[in-house]
Design an enzyme around this catalytic site. Structure first.
Site, PDB file in Angstrom:
ATOM      1  N   LYS A 185      48.606 -19.973   0.271  1.00 45.78           N
ATOM      2  CA  LYS A 185      49.832 -20.307   1.005  1.00 45.78           C
ATOM      3  C   LYS A 185      49.552 -20.123   2.500  1.00 45.78           C
ATOM      4  O   LYS A 185      49.557 -19.017   3.019  1.00 45.78           O
ATOM      5  CB  LYS A 185      51.004 -19.405   0.585  1.00 45.78           C
ATOM      6  CG  LYS A 185      52.326 -20.034   0.957  1.00 45.78           C
ATOM      7  CD  LYS A 185      53.317 -19.133   1.634  1.00 45.78           C
ATOM      8  CE  LYS A 185      53.119 -18.697   3.023  1.00 45.78           C
ATOM      9  NZ  LYS A 185      53.304 -19.657   4.105  1.00 45.78           N
ATOM     10  N   GLU A 261      45.133  -7.559   5.689  1.00 43.25           N
ATOM     11  CA  GLU A 261      44.568  -7.591   7.044  1.00 43.25           C
ATOM     12  C   GLU A 261      45.755  -7.764   7.984  1.00 43.25           C
ATOM     13  O   GLU A 261      46.317  -8.858   8.069  1.00 43.25           O
ATOM     14  CB  GLU A 261      43.591  -8.768   7.198  1.00 43.25           C
ATOM     15  CG  GLU A 261      42.377  -8.704   6.287  1.00 43.25           C
ATOM     16  CD  GLU A 261      41.354  -7.676   6.726  1.00 43.25           C
ATOM     17  OE1 GLU A 261      41.505  -7.073   7.796  1.00 43.25           O
ATOM     18  OE2 GLU A 261      40.391  -7.461   5.964  1.00 43.25           O
ATOM     19  N   CYS A 295      44.497 -10.718  16.219  1.00 43.79           N
ATOM     20  CA  CYS A 295      44.698  -9.325  15.813  1.00 43.79           C
ATOM     21  C   CYS A 295      43.657  -8.441  16.495  1.00 43.79           C
ATOM     22  O   CYS A 295      43.871  -7.249  16.674  1.00 43.79           O
ATOM     23  CB  CYS A 295      44.592  -9.202  14.303  1.00 43.79           C
ATOM     24  SG  CYS A 295      43.051  -9.903  13.690  1.00 43.79           S
ATOM     25  N   GLU A 392      51.922  -5.311  19.372  1.00 43.51           N
ATOM     26  CA  GLU A 392      50.905  -6.348  19.578  1.00 43.51           C
ATOM     27  C   GLU A 392      51.437  -7.341  20.592  1.00 43.51           C
ATOM     28  O   GLU A 392      52.505  -7.905  20.395  1.00 43.51           O
ATOM     29  CB  GLU A 392      50.737  -7.085  18.247  1.00 43.51           C
ATOM     30  CG  GLU A 392      49.411  -6.945  17.645  1.00 43.51           C
ATOM     31  CD  GLU A 392      49.278  -7.788  16.381  1.00 43.51           C
ATOM     32  OE1 GLU A 392      50.273  -8.181  15.755  1.00 43.51           O
ATOM     33  OE2 GLU A 392      48.138  -8.031  16.013  1.00 43.51           O
TER      34      GLU A 392
END
Ligand code: NAP
Length: 488
Positions: A185, A261, A295, A392
């Site tokens: 997906k 992750e 990331c 982030e």
């Protein structure tokens, strides 16, 4: 998609735009949704919108294909992956353009992503025949211990938008190499690259049902239908920490194998003995790769007081020279952010830091449309409680802070709930090892600003995730261990 279709229209038209279920391209029961070009805000093309019912059809196909794929000799599985590696290289230009169109990154970076993404097919084609087990006598000599490693079974692979080619291949390749079938997906913003990869695997000879692809604008029911089905044995997710922990809770009831992750908040530490120009080069790579939407992006720069002024000046000068524009323009070095929400989030973090006393050494910020562009920004004097240092950033913003000594640098670097990656620049070997050992991160870039490599175990600790992708470890995430006691 063929090598000659390297115009935007050619690349887009050569894609199926449907769900891949059991080797058939099918429409979605939810209709279709538009994929948006972040450089213009305009639709690129429509793709099928999968529902929970489509998800179960995909799992039917994956479950039906599982036994045959697991029984396919490893060499044969490897050869499919190896052909897919070659096809990705044959079509590198078309794939790069596709990734740029839907994600926004400059073409040069998309070309690098094609090579990185393809490498997972090559690496795991080499790992597939090397899956082994063990055989040993018990210490008492009463029986033998046989250890077998077998595919986990049908796996759900969920990927984010920021590396639309490499995140799917980083999961598909080890799953298939291990003998697992899969349902992929991809992210709603970037389903096209994933469809191109599925098309390539089909051409490479992957049997029907081994890889199924569900594009959807409504991931929750699709994910929930699969997580609660007893035939699913594994979920491998890359994306944000809140969605990752939501899926982890969802996986708990059926005790699914889980790999996550998740997000990062990487510190980038520069000691006073570091090669300053190499550190600035590394900082540019760690901050500006993928427009800061990685990331692995350096989120917080910690620089020794004595070199903070030249480091900040050099970094700001380099960031100021970058050409901003649509990724498909070969002159562009900074493409648009993924969408309006992404751009507004970065702007909000900068506003919050400035309200808390930060100063702009390079005063970038959001640019007027069309598209979702954000000019590179460098800030100093950011307060310790600023959201910029906790969250982030996912954009081209570099907060530079200073430190007095090693202990202070390490403590500041570890002052985050995340633990994906840290960067350290120093010429002192003993200090390198001391600091690396103390850093709470799954990966460290020591005097280098990019660590991603298909042969390396990629992954984080703390809120950055569970498990590793790539390297020898990556295939292990898709294998179970079976112990057989054999009577003497
Ligand atoms: P996201 O919002 O968490 O989405 C990731 C994927 O999960 C997408 O495919 C998304 O589908 C799907 N999803 C969302 N809610 C779901 C649900 N309830 N059930 C099933 N699937 C669901 O993350 P993103 O914004 O795409 O990506 C950025 C994040 O990924 C950042 O935090 C970044 O650090 C992280 N990331 C981590 C790594 C790593 O290796 N550690 C690598 C790359 C990116 P929709 O697109 O339809 O929402």
């Amino acid at each position: 998609m063929s090598t000659s279709t390297t115009t935007p229209a050619g690349v887009l038209e050569s894609l199926p735009g449907q769900l891949l279920i059991g080797g058939q391209w099918r429409d979605g029961r939810g209709g279709a949704f538009d994929v948006i070009d972040p450089a213009t805000g305009e639709p690129l093309r429509a793709v099928a919108d999968a529902t929970a019912e489509d998800a179960l059809a995909a799992l039917d196909a994956a479950a039906a294909a599982q036994r045959g794929w697991a029984a396919t000799p490893a060499r044969q599985r490897a050869e499919v992956l190896r052909r897919a590696f070659a096809l990705m290289h044959d079509r590198a230009e078309a794939l790069a353009l596709l990734a740029t169109l839907e994600m926004g990154k400059p073409l040069a970076e998309s070309r690098a992503e094609v090579a990185y993404a393809a490498e997972f097919f090559r690496w795991f084609s080499e790992e597939a025949p090397r899956v082994d087990g063990g055989f040993r006598p018990t210490p008492e000599g009463t029986h033998h211990i046989l250890v077998m490693r077998q595919p986990v079974g049908p796996s759900l692979l969920i990927t984010p938008w920021n590396f639309p080619l490499a995140m799917p291949t980083r999961k598909i390749a080890p799953a298939l190499a291990a003998g697992c079938t899969a349902v992929l997906k991809p992210a709603e913003q970037t389903p096209l690259s994933a469809l191109a990869i599925a098309q390539i695997l089909t051409e490479a000879g992957l049997p029907p049902g081994v890889l199924n692809v569900l594009t959807t604008a409504d991931p929750e029911p699709v994910g929930a239908a699969l997580l609660t089905d007893p035939r699913l044995r594994k979920v491998s997710f890359t994306g944000s920490t809140p969605v990752g922990s939501h899926l982890l809770r969802g996986a708990a009831d059926r005790v699914l194998r889980v790999s996550l992750e998740l997000g990062g908040n990487a510190p980038f530490i520069v000691f006073d003995d570091a090669d300053l120009s190499a550190a600035v080069d590394g900082a540019m790579a760690a901050k500006m790769r993928n427009i800061g939407e990685a990331c692995t992006a350096a989120n917080r720069f910690f620089v020794a007081e004595s070199i903070a002024e030249p480091f900040t000046r050099m970094l700001a000068e380099r960031m100021a020279t970058l050409a901003i524009g649509p990724g498909s323009d070969p002159r562009s070095q900074v493409g648009p952010l993924i969408d309006a929400a992404g751009r507004d989030k970065v702007a909000g973090l900068v506003d919050d830091a400035r309200a808390g006393g930060a100063t702009a050494v390079l005063d970038g910020g959001p640019l007027p449309g069309p598209g979702f562009f954000f000019a590179p920004t460098v800030l100093t004097g950011v307060a310790p409680d600023a959201r910029l240092l906790r969250e982030e950033i996912f954009g081209p913003v570099a907060p530079v802070l200073t430190f007095r000594d090693e202990d202070q640098a390490v403590a500041a670097a570890n002052d985050t709930e995340f633990g994906l990656l840290a960067y350290v620049y120093t010429a002192d070997l003993r200090r390198s090892l001391r600091v690396v050992e103390q850093l709470e991160a799954g990966m460290v870039g020591l005097n280098q600003g990019v660590v991603s490599n298909a042969a390396a175990p990629f992954g984080g600790i703390k809120l950055s995730g569970l498990g590793r992708e790539g390297g020898r470890e990556g295939i292990g995430e898709f294998l179970e261990t079976k112990y057989v006691g054999i009577a003497r």
